[in-house]
Design a protein around this motif. Structure first.
Motif, PDB file in Angstrom:
ATOM      1  N   ASN A 108       0.834  -1.206   0.000  1.00  0.00           N
ATOM      2  CA  ASN A 108       0.000   0.000   0.000  1.00  0.00           C
ATOM      3  C   ASN A 108       0.871   1.259   0.000  1.00  0.00           C
ATOM      4  OD1 ASN A 108       0.781  -0.864   2.609  1.00  0.00           O
ATOM      5  ND2 ASN A 108      -0.740   0.443   3.589  1.00  0.00           N
ATOM      6  N   SER A 109       1.735   1.352  -1.024  1.00  0.00           N
ATOM      7  CA  SER A 109       2.640   2.500  -1.111  1.00  0.00           C
ATOM      8  C   SER A 109       2.833   2.900  -2.565  1.00  0.00           C
ATOM      9  CB  SER A 109       4.006   2.160  -0.496  1.00  0.00           C
ATOM     10  OG  SER A 109       4.693   1.191  -1.292  1.00  0.00           O
ATOM     11  N   PHE A 110       3.265   4.138  -2.776  1.00  0.00           N
ATOM     12  CA  PHE A 110       3.557   4.609  -4.124  1.00  0.00           C
ATOM     13  C   PHE A 110       4.758   3.873  -4.704  1.00  0.00           C
ATOM     14  CE2 PHE A 110       1.304   8.474  -2.552  1.00  0.00           C
ATOM     15  CZ  PHE A 110       0.279   8.467  -3.504  1.00  0.00           C
ATOM     16  N   HIS A 111       5.690   3.461  -3.829  1.00  0.00           N
ATOM     17  CA  HIS A 111       6.862   2.725  -4.306  1.00  0.00           C
ATOM     18  C   HIS A 111       6.415   1.435  -5.012  1.00  0.00           C
ATOM     19  CE1 HIS A 111       8.985   4.931  -0.866  1.00  0.00           C
ATOM     20  NE2 HIS A 111       9.432   5.442  -1.990  1.00  0.00           N
ATOM     21  N   PHE A 112       5.500   0.697  -4.375  1.00  0.00           N
ATOM     22  CA  PHE A 112       5.050  -0.553  -4.984  1.00  0.00           C
ATOM     23  C   PHE A 112       4.196  -0.272  -6.219  1.00  0.00           C
ATOM     24  CE2 PHE A 112       2.298  -4.332  -5.377  1.00  0.00           C
ATOM     25  CZ  PHE A 112       3.292  -5.305  -5.454  1.00  0.00           C
ATOM     26  N   ALA A 113       3.433   0.801  -6.194  1.00  0.00           N
ATOM     27  CA  ALA A 113       2.618   1.167  -7.348  1.00  0.00           C
ATOM     28  C   ALA A 113       3.485   1.439  -8.580  1.00  0.00           C
ATOM     29  CB  ALA A 113       1.761   2.388  -7.030  1.00  0.00           C
ATOM     30  N   ALA A 114       4.715   1.907  -8.358  1.00  0.00           N
ATOM     31  CA  ALA A 114       5.647   2.124  -9.467  1.00  0.00           C
ATOM     32  C   ALA A 114       6.432   0.855  -9.773  1.00  0.00           C
ATOM     33  CB  ALA A 114       6.609   3.262  -9.118  1.00  0.00           C
ATOM     34  N   PHE A 146      -8.626  -2.896  -0.359  1.00  0.00           N
ATOM     35  CA  PHE A 146      -9.804  -2.435   0.376  1.00  0.00           C
ATOM     36  C   PHE A 146      -9.729  -2.902   1.830  1.00  0.00           C
ATOM     37  CE2 PHE A 146     -14.049  -3.200   2.072  1.00  0.00           C
ATOM     38  CZ  PHE A 146     -14.652  -1.957   1.895  1.00  0.00           C
ATOM     39  N   LYS A 147      -9.406  -4.175   2.025  1.00  0.00           N
ATOM     40  CA  LYS A 147      -9.346  -4.699   3.390  1.00  0.00           C
ATOM     41  C   LYS A 147      -8.222  -4.055   4.194  1.00  0.00           C
ATOM     42  CE  LYS A 147      -9.553  -9.182   2.317  1.00  0.00           C
ATOM     43  NZ  LYS A 147      -9.681 -10.656   2.499  1.00  0.00           N
ATOM     44  N   LYS A 148      -7.104  -3.800   3.545  1.00  0.00           N
ATOM     45  CA  LYS A 148      -5.971  -3.203   4.253  1.00  0.00           C
ATOM     46  C   LYS A 148      -6.179  -1.710   4.520  1.00  0.00           C
ATOM     47  CE  LYS A 148      -1.896  -2.136   5.845  1.00  0.00           C
ATOM     48  NZ  LYS A 148      -1.658  -2.264   7.300  1.00  0.00           N
ATOM     49  N   VAL A 149      -6.453  -0.957   3.460  1.00  0.00           N
ATOM     50  CA  VAL A 149      -6.498   0.506   3.557  1.00  0.00           C
ATOM     51  C   VAL A 149      -7.778   0.999   4.226  1.00  0.00           C
ATOM     52  CG1 VAL A 149      -6.501   2.645   2.226  1.00  0.00           C
ATOM     53  CG2 VAL A 149      -5.002   0.771   1.552  1.00  0.00           C
ATOM     54  N   VAL A 150      -8.914   0.404   3.857  1.00  0.00           N
ATOM     55  CA  VAL A 150     -10.201   0.897   4.346  1.00  0.00           C
ATOM     56  C   VAL A 150     -10.576   0.275   5.690  1.00  0.00           C
ATOM     57  CG1 VAL A 150     -12.657   1.161   3.816  1.00  0.00           C
ATOM     58  CG2 VAL A 150     -10.965   1.284   1.984  1.00  0.00           C
ATOM     59  N   THR A 187      -8.139   1.871   9.018  1.00  0.00           N
ATOM     60  CA  THR A 187      -9.169   2.672   9.672  1.00  0.00           C
ATOM     61  C   THR A 187      -9.366   2.218  11.111  1.00  0.00           C
ATOM     62  OG1 THR A 187     -10.345   3.121   7.597  1.00  0.00           O
ATOM     63  CG2 THR A 187     -11.603   3.342   9.638  1.00  0.00           C
ATOM     64  N   CYS A 188      -9.412   0.901  11.314  1.00  0.00           N
ATOM     65  CA  CYS A 188      -9.609   0.360  12.664  1.00  0.00           C
ATOM     66  C   CYS A 188      -8.395   0.570  13.559  1.00  0.00           C
ATOM     67  CB  CYS A 188      -9.907  -1.137  12.589  1.00  0.00           C
ATOM     68  SG  CYS A 188     -11.540  -1.545  11.905  1.00  0.00           S
ATOM     69  N   ALA A 189      -7.211   0.664  12.961  1.00  0.00           N
ATOM     70  CA  ALA A 189      -5.971   0.690  13.743  1.00  0.00           C
ATOM     71  C   ALA A 189      -5.937   1.821  14.759  1.00  0.00           C
ATOM     72  CB  ALA A 189      -4.771   0.790  12.803  1.00  0.00           C
ATOM     73  N   GLY A 190      -6.315   3.025  14.341  1.00  0.00           N
ATOM     74  CA  GLY A 190      -6.282   4.160  15.249  1.00  0.00           C
ATOM     75  C   GLY A 190      -7.218   3.986  16.431  1.00  0.00           C
ATOM     76  N   MET A 191      -8.420   3.456  16.173  1.00  0.00           N
ATOM     77  CA  MET A 191      -9.384   3.243  17.241  1.00  0.00           C
ATOM     78  C   MET A 191      -8.911   2.131  18.184  1.00  0.00           C
ATOM     79  SD  MET A 191     -12.144   4.304  18.614  1.00  0.00           S
ATOM     80  CE  MET A 191     -13.026   5.251  17.367  1.00  0.00           C
ATOM     81  N   VAL A 192      -8.315   1.086  17.626  1.00  0.00           N
ATOM     82  CA  VAL A 192      -7.795  -0.007  18.454  1.00  0.00           C
ATOM     83  C   VAL A 192      -6.715   0.519  19.389  1.00  0.00           C
ATOM     84  CG1 VAL A 192      -6.460  -2.151  18.417  1.00  0.00           C
ATOM     85  CG2 VAL A 192      -8.379  -1.850  16.839  1.00  0.00           C
ATOM     86  N   ASN A 245      -9.410   6.712   1.002  1.00  0.00           N
ATOM     87  CA  ASN A 245      -8.925   6.358   2.326  1.00  0.00           C
ATOM     88  C   ASN A 245      -7.406   6.282   2.383  1.00  0.00           C
ATOM     89  OD1 ASN A 245     -11.114   5.304   4.531  1.00  0.00           O
ATOM     90  ND2 ASN A 245     -11.916   5.129   2.449  1.00  0.00           N
ATOM     91  N   PHE A 246      -6.779   6.051   1.253  1.00  0.00           N
ATOM     92  CA  PHE A 246      -5.315   6.007   1.208  1.00  0.00           C
ATOM     93  C   PHE A 246      -4.730   7.343   1.655  1.00  0.00           C
ATOM     94  CE2 PHE A 246      -1.248   6.654  -0.948  1.00  0.00           C
ATOM     95  CZ  PHE A 246      -0.559   5.523  -0.568  1.00  0.00           C
ATOM     96  N   PHE A 247      -5.392   8.441   1.280  1.00  0.00           N
ATOM     97  CA  PHE A 247      -4.893   9.767   1.650  1.00  0.00           C
ATOM     98  C   PHE A 247      -5.456  10.238   2.985  1.00  0.00           C
ATOM     99  CE2 PHE A 247      -4.352   9.690  -2.962  1.00  0.00           C
ATOM    100  CZ  PHE A 247      -3.055  10.159  -3.071  1.00  0.00           C
ATOM    101  N   THR A 248      -6.521   9.588   3.442  1.00  0.00           N
ATOM    102  CA  THR A 248      -7.135   9.975   4.720  1.00  0.00           C
ATOM    103  C   THR A 248      -6.465   9.286   5.894  1.00  0.00           C
ATOM    104  OG1 THR A 248      -9.269  10.265   3.612  1.00  0.00           O
ATOM    105  CG2 THR A 248      -9.292  10.088   6.013  1.00  0.00           C
ATOM    106  N   ASN A 249      -6.211   7.978   5.749  1.00  0.00           N
ATOM    107  CA  ASN A 249      -5.614   7.196   6.825  1.00  0.00           C
ATOM    108  C   ASN A 249      -4.095   7.184   6.724  1.00  0.00           C
ATOM    109  OD1 ASN A 249      -8.216   6.471   7.621  1.00  0.00           O
ATOM    110  ND2 ASN A 249      -8.219   4.652   6.331  1.00  0.00           N
ATOM    111  N   ASN A 250      -3.450   6.911   7.829  1.00  0.00           N
ATOM    112  CA  ASN A 250      -2.008   6.690   7.807  1.00  0.00           C
ATOM    113  C   ASN A 250      -1.722   5.320   7.216  1.00  0.00           C
ATOM    114  OD1 ASN A 250      -1.340   9.146   9.111  1.00  0.00           O
ATOM    115  ND2 ASN A 250      -1.824   8.231  11.103  1.00  0.00           N
TER     116      ASN A 250
END
Length: 478
Positions: free
Chosen positions: A4-10, A204-208, A212-217, A464-469
């Motif tokens: 889930n990074s721009f490096h891998f996207a390239a 979707f499962k990772k980013v969304v 998303t759950c990580a911060g609340m956890v 969500n990629f730009f919203t979440n860490n």
């Protein structure tokens, strides 16, 4: 390099073009390309650990050849023991050295004896638990004469380092993946398209979901002493979906990426939260690790053959070792042992294979009995996840004690419920598609509906990629 990074996207399209359009004339060169790009992918974190994976690969390649070429029983055993000792020794040093030192000091401290011991500043190599088990299964299978050793070092290096599944699995068997490096691969449009769909769902499962759950956890677990039981229950549920979205998301991306290059990796998750008992859960969760321990530890120990006491012993051993495999902390040991306790009544009652089919197979809705079974199994799983997530045993027990206090029956504030809609969306989609390999297996639906679904999922992931860490995958630490 994170999926889930721009490096891998390239990185991915560049490798794809080189693989299919530049180095596609000769199989050996194509395999060599896989080795090179896999080492680049792995070295992106820390290039120094490339020597470790290369050494492990060459060691087992040479040992495998020598085991295969001799019928001398003593020599074969000596070679196998060498592989086991060296590989497990490296894993033990990097992953467990400080844990054993600290545990040794604490044990004497409980007796009133103070010891001075020095721990080391050891960096855990990413994915060492995964590729170590992968190479060990290779030498063990050759020793058992269920597999022939390869005399192609490039193919073997590619098998060990294959970048889609190198860091967090699935833990592939040589009998499945290695032969795929021997045959010419031809581009399969349908397989590649399905791979792209599976990558999209994994993101979707990772980013969304997971990120998303990580911060609340983190928020709930870090402040568990000041929160009511209802919120702590939500925290356990959020973590259950965080780790599921994180790890199964990685597996989906890995399997989908492998399809782009003409490879088939084993399935690692099969909708585990729709399980009706804990035995079914462990047939659907981290399948590659569960089957590895069954084949290389549980069965050699005797499995369920022999006395009742031995069956109980063997079951608790594999679950406890599985927990310890996950990390150098007593919380992981407790998590594994607790899952073993969950499993025992089913095994002893000969009910551990009661649910081999899919829940409510062929139906839209489950029966009331199946709803109760799935809810109970999920609750037991969430209780165990508390040990997995807690910083220490004390925190885990304190968390559970407060969770099951009278405050469990209070209503949590709205701020703690804001991410539940995403979890409900995930559950609904996966329930509808639970008979498919992954939820975006919708190629038979009308074109407009199909592409609308793809673009909607892509848009949600992108937003969500730009919203979440962007967080590391949880299993990178294992």
């Amino acid at each position: 390099m994170l999926f889930n990074s721009f490096h891998f996207a390239a990185f991915l399209p560049i490798v794809f073009v080189l693989y299919w359009f530049v180095f596609n004339k000769r199989l050996h060169v194509q395999n060599l390309l896989i080795v090179v790009v896999s080492y680049v992918f792995y070295g992106w974190w820390d290039w120094r650990f490339l020597f470790l994976i290369f050494f492990s690969s060459i060691l087992d390649y040479v040992i495998g050849l020598n085991i295969d070429r001799t019928d001398n029983t003593s020599k074969r055993k000596w070679l196998l023991y060498t592989s086991l000792i060296v590989n497990l020794g490296m894993l033990g040093f990097f992953k467990y050295f400080n844990f054993f030192v600290d545990s040794f000091v604490d044990a004497f401290g409980s007796l009133g004896i103070t010891l001075q011991a020095t721990t080391l500043q050891i960096i855990l190599p990413v994915g060492i638990s995964f590729y170590t088990f992968q190479t060990l299964s290779y030498t063990i299978d050759i020793y058992r004469r269920t597999l022939k050793a390869t005399d192609d070092p490039v193919a073997f290096l590619a098998f060990v380092s294959f970048f889609p599944q190198l860091v967090a699995g699935p833990i592939e068997r040589a009998s499945n993946l290695l032969p795929q490096f021997y045959v010419e691969r031809k581009f399969d449009t349908a397989k590649a398209a399905d791979g792209m769909r599976q990558i999209l769902w994994g993101l979707f499962k990772k980013v969304v979901i997971a990120d998303t759950c990580a911060g609340m956890v983190n928020r709930i677990f870090d402040n568990h002493e000041a929160l009511p039981g209802s919120v702590l229950l939500l925290g356990a549920v959020y973590f259950a979906f965080q780790i599921y979205g994180d790890f199964s998301g990685y597996s989906d991306i890995a399997i989908g990426t492998a399809k782009l290059f003409g490879f088939d990796l084993m399935r690692n998750f099969a909708y585990p939260y729709f399980s009706r008992d804990m035995a079914e859960f462990w047939r659907r969760w981290h399948i590659s690790l569960s089957t590895w321990f069954k084949d290389y530890l549980y069965i050699p120990l005797g499995g369920s053959r022999g006395t009742l006491l031995k069956t109980v012993r063997n079951t608790l051993i594999i679950f406890t070792v599985s927990g310890f495999w996950h990390g150098a902390n007593w919380t992981f040991v407790a998590w594994g042992f607790l899952n073993g306790l969950y499993f025992l009544p089913l095994l002893l009652g000969n009910k551990n294979r009661s649910h081999l089919n899919i829940a409510a197979e062929g139906k839209l809705l489950p029966s009331a009995k199946e709803v109760f079974q799935m809810a109970t199994t999920f609750l037991l799983t969430c209780i165990a996840w508390v040990f997995f997530r807690a910083a220490n045993i004390s925190q885990a027990f304190n968390y559970l004690q407060e969770m099951f206090s009278w405050s469990l029956f209070t209503l949590p504030s709205q701020e703690y419920l804001k991410y539940m809609p995403w979890i409900l969306v995930l559950v609904l989609i996966e329930w509808i598609q639970r008979e498919k390999a992954h939820p975006l297996t919708i190629e038979t639906t009308p074109v407009l509906v199909r592409w609308s679904a793809y673009f909607l999922v892509f848009f949600i992931v992108f937003k969500n990629f730009f919203t979440n860490n962007a967080n590391d995958f949880i299993y990178f630490q294992f």
